[in-house]
Design a protein around this motif. Structure first.
Motif, PDB file in Angstrom:
ATOM      1  N   TRP A 111     -22.461 -54.389  40.590  1.00  0.00           N
ATOM      2  CA  TRP A 111     -22.298 -55.340  41.688  1.00  0.00           C
ATOM      3  C   TRP A 111     -20.989 -56.379  41.270  1.00  0.00           C
ATOM      4  N   ASN A 112     -20.330 -56.049  40.167  1.00  0.00           N
ATOM      5  CA  ASN A 112     -19.059 -57.022  40.175  1.00  0.00           C
ATOM      6  C   ASN A 112     -17.841 -56.019  39.956  1.00  0.00           C
ATOM      7  N   ARG A 113     -18.026 -54.840  40.611  1.00  0.00           N
ATOM      8  CA  ARG A 113     -16.949 -53.897  40.745  1.00  0.00           C
ATOM      9  C   ARG A 113     -16.061 -54.402  41.780  1.00  0.00           C
ATOM     10  N   TRP A 114     -16.143 -55.341  42.783  1.00  0.00           N
ATOM     11  CA  TRP A 114     -15.129 -55.845  43.430  1.00  0.00           C
ATOM     12  C   TRP A 114     -14.115 -56.603  42.616  1.00  0.00           C
ATOM     13  N   LYS A 115     -14.611 -57.119  41.376  1.00  0.00           N
ATOM     14  CA  LYS A 115     -13.546 -57.586  40.470  1.00  0.00           C
ATOM     15  C   LYS A 115     -12.946 -56.697  39.330  1.00  0.00           C
ATOM     16  N   ASP A 116     -14.098 -55.919  38.594  1.00  0.00           N
ATOM     17  CA  ASP A 116     -13.511 -55.165  37.476  1.00  0.00           C
ATOM     18  C   ASP A 116     -13.217 -53.762  37.882  1.00  0.00           C
ATOM     19  N   ARG A 117     -13.326 -53.224  39.120  1.00  0.00           N
ATOM     20  CA  ARG A 117     -13.221 -51.839  39.340  1.00  0.00           C
ATOM     21  C   ARG A 117     -13.988 -50.828  38.788  1.00  0.00           C
ATOM     22  N   MET A 118     -15.003 -51.267  38.197  1.00  0.00           N
ATOM     23  CA  MET A 118     -15.858 -50.197  37.770  1.00  0.00           C
ATOM     24  C   MET A 118     -17.143 -49.975  38.564  1.00  0.00           C
ATOM     25  N   GLY A 119     -17.059 -48.921  39.193  1.00  0.00           N
ATOM     26  CA  GLY A 119     -18.092 -48.532  40.153  1.00  0.00           C
ATOM     27  C   GLY A 119     -19.543 -48.564  39.907  1.00  0.00           C
ATOM     28  N   PHE A 120     -19.699 -48.061  38.901  1.00  0.00           N
ATOM     29  CA  PHE A 120     -21.202 -47.958  38.454  1.00  0.00           C
ATOM     30  C   PHE A 120     -21.491 -48.277  37.014  1.00  0.00           C
ATOM     31  N   THR A 121     -22.857 -48.461  36.747  1.00  0.00           N
ATOM     32  CA  THR A 121     -23.506 -48.753  35.397  1.00  0.00           C
ATOM     33  C   THR A 121     -23.368 -47.586  34.597  1.00  0.00           C
ATOM     34  N   GLY A 122     -23.656 -47.664  33.403  1.00  0.00           N
ATOM     35  CA  GLY A 122     -23.962 -46.646  32.281  1.00  0.00           C
ATOM     36  C   GLY A 122     -22.606 -45.689  32.271  1.00  0.00           C
ATOM     37  N   ALA A 162       0.072 -75.457  39.867  1.00  0.00           N
ATOM     38  CA  ALA A 162       0.190 -74.522  41.126  1.00  0.00           C
ATOM     39  C   ALA A 162       0.213 -73.006  40.752  1.00  0.00           C
ATOM     40  N   GLU A 163      -0.020 -72.114  41.593  1.00  0.00           N
ATOM     41  CA  GLU A 163      -0.414 -70.829  41.385  1.00  0.00           C
ATOM     42  C   GLU A 163      -0.269 -70.112  42.553  1.00  0.00           C
ATOM     43  N   LEU A 164       0.571 -68.776  42.562  1.00  0.00           N
ATOM     44  CA  LEU A 164       0.975 -67.922  43.656  1.00  0.00           C
ATOM     45  C   LEU A 164       0.275 -66.630  43.655  1.00  0.00           C
ATOM     46  N   TYR A 165      -0.603 -66.133  44.727  1.00  0.00           N
ATOM     47  CA  TYR A 165      -1.505 -65.293  45.110  1.00  0.00           C
ATOM     48  C   TYR A 165      -1.031 -64.099  45.959  1.00  0.00           C
ATOM     49  N   LYS A 166      -0.970 -62.908  45.376  1.00  0.00           N
ATOM     50  CA  LYS A 166      -0.432 -61.856  46.621  1.00  0.00           C
ATOM     51  C   LYS A 166      -1.624 -60.917  47.184  1.00  0.00           C
ATOM     52  N   LEU A 167      -1.413 -60.795  48.845  1.00  0.00           N
ATOM     53  CA  LEU A 167      -2.439 -60.353  49.254  1.00  0.00           C
ATOM     54  C   LEU A 167      -2.730 -58.883  48.978  1.00  0.00           C
ATOM     55  N   THR A 168      -1.676 -58.022  48.228  1.00  0.00           N
ATOM     56  CA  THR A 168      -1.902 -56.867  47.748  1.00  0.00           C
ATOM     57  C   THR A 168      -2.792 -56.828  46.595  1.00  0.00           C
ATOM     58  N   ASP A 169      -3.170 -57.879  45.818  1.00  0.00           N
ATOM     59  CA  ASP A 169      -4.094 -57.925  44.999  1.00  0.00           C
ATOM     60  C   ASP A 169      -5.309 -58.107  45.222  1.00  0.00           C
ATOM     61  N   TYR A 170      -5.403 -58.574  46.408  1.00  0.00           N
ATOM     62  CA  TYR A 170      -6.938 -59.063  46.830  1.00  0.00           C
ATOM     63  C   TYR A 170      -7.243 -58.032  48.253  1.00  0.00           C
ATOM     64  N   ASP A 171      -6.618 -57.535  48.699  1.00  0.00           N
ATOM     65  CA  ASP A 171      -7.302 -56.425  49.704  1.00  0.00           C
ATOM     66  C   ASP A 171      -8.485 -55.539  49.713  1.00  0.00           C
ATOM     67  N   ILE A 172      -8.199 -54.920  48.574  1.00  0.00           N
ATOM     68  CA  ILE A 172      -9.078 -53.952  47.919  1.00  0.00           C
ATOM     69  C   ILE A 172     -10.650 -54.731  47.697  1.00  0.00           C
ATOM     70  N   LYS A 173     -10.076 -55.923  46.728  1.00  0.00           N
ATOM     71  CA  LYS A 173     -11.317 -56.771  46.439  1.00  0.00           C
ATOM     72  C   LYS A 173     -12.303 -57.415  47.613  1.00  0.00           C
ATOM     73  N   CYS A 174     -11.597 -57.853  48.584  1.00  0.00           N
ATOM     74  CA  CYS A 174     -12.152 -58.265  49.678  1.00  0.00           C
ATOM     75  C   CYS A 174     -13.086 -57.324  50.281  1.00  0.00           C
ATOM     76  N   GLU A 175     -12.412 -55.900  50.571  1.00  0.00           N
ATOM     77  CA  GLU A 175     -13.154 -54.818  51.166  1.00  0.00           C
ATOM     78  C   GLU A 175     -14.489 -54.215  50.317  1.00  0.00           C
ATOM     79  N   THR A 176     -14.210 -54.199  48.945  1.00  0.00           N
ATOM     80  CA  THR A 176     -15.249 -53.921  48.171  1.00  0.00           C
ATOM     81  C   THR A 176     -16.467 -55.149  48.298  1.00  0.00           C
ATOM     82  N   LEU A 177     -16.133 -56.211  48.042  1.00  0.00           N
ATOM     83  CA  LEU A 177     -17.103 -57.235  48.283  1.00  0.00           C
ATOM     84  C   LEU A 177     -17.856 -57.365  49.687  1.00  0.00           C
ATOM     85  N   LEU A 178     -17.135 -56.922  50.714  1.00  0.00           N
ATOM     86  CA  LEU A 178     -17.888 -56.782  52.099  1.00  0.00           C
ATOM     87  C   LEU A 178     -18.998 -55.489  52.188  1.00  0.00           C
ATOM     88  N   CYS A 179     -18.603 -54.499  51.513  1.00  0.00           N
ATOM     89  CA  CYS A 179     -19.424 -53.557  51.399  1.00  0.00           C
ATOM     90  C   CYS A 179     -20.442 -53.590  50.610  1.00  0.00           C
TER      91      CYS A 179
END
Length: 272
Positions: A261-272, A228-245
């Protein structure tokens, strides 16, 4: 409608020419424009625009929305005046401007990316067939609405992001019967995103907990193979928004080769 218009809050230092509009920056210094554009308490005049075609209210509405989407911060156009000299240096606002991270590198580092994205957004926003078939316009304006809110209330921001993601996924997969997490995951994988079904089940579980029970967390029950695992909305709100964009960018086939294109997860906006 005004031939000239004021642009408030948009970060750019190089002229932008499109079929519909010409945008001329007021500031050339990156440090100066960075400070003014990101100001959360005031909207500063950062450019002057000119219509290149007989512009309709929808054209201006889509331009304002596109600039807001690109910068992930409220941008305002002032259409009240007719000449370049008539615009005030700033417009007071009565609530703080919410801001996320710009979807592309600014024109100091990627000189033509803003023009290309703005042009592509406009082509698609004015393509009725494309919008109807893909849900693109509705999804984009759900994101833009986040930055028009006086305060980013997570109940609203998560709804806008998740519903936008589900909308484009079901439209483009033409699947209105399978579980939401499966449809979203398949849609994203078809565009090359490295998502998993488990991750999309978490997004969906949080949506259900919030909308049906008014809870800001979701408890996944234990199975024979997983605890079993507990997930908090505050940890996923920005992830969901970034994934939509980023799903919207993929939908319109925009890639300037600098986006992570993996920035929704690792929060690194750009390559290089």
């Amino acid at each position: 409608m005004a031939k000239f218009f004021g642009i408030y809050g948009f970060n750019f230092t190089k002229p932008i020419e499109t079929r519909w509009f010409s945008l001329s920056p007021i500031y050339k210094n990156k440090l100066e424009i960075d400070k003014l554009a990101i100001d959360t308490n005031n909207l500063h005049l950062t450019g002057i625009g000119k219509a290149n075609v007989p512009a309709t209210p929808d054209h201006f509405f889509h331009l304002e929305g596109s600039l807001t989407f690109i910068q992930q911060q409220l941008i305002i156009l002032d259409l009240r005046n007719q000449t370049k000299k008539d615009y005030p240096n700033s417009i007071p606002i009565f609530h703080k401007r919410n801001h996320g991270n710009s979807l592309i590198l600014n024109d100091t580092f990627n000189p033509d990316s803003t023009r290309k994205l703005l042009h592509t957004l406009f082509l698609k926003l004015t393509d009725e067939s494309f919008c109807q078939n893909t849900g693109f316009r509705e999804a984009l304006y759900r994101n833009v609405t986040i930055y028009k809110l006086p305060k980013p209330i997570i109940d609203i921001t998560y709804y806008l992001s998740f519903s936008g993601l589900e909308l484009v996924a079901r439209k483009n997969e033409n699947d209105y019967s399978r579980p939401t997490a499966q449809v979203i995951n398949r849609f994203l994988k078809n565009f090359g995103f490295l998502t998993t079904l488990r991750e999309m089940e978490i997004f969906t579980g949080l949506r259900n907990a919030l909308f049906h029970n008014g809870k800001y967390e979701w408890a996944k029950r234990a199975t024979k193979t997983e605890p079993a695992e507990l997930y908090k909305l505050t940890d996923y709100d920005i992830k969901c928004e970034t994934l939509l964009c980023d799903a919207i960018l993929k939908l319109i086939n925009f890639d300037d080769q600098t986006i992570n294109w993996n920035r929704w997860k690792d929060r690194m906006g750009f390559t290089g």
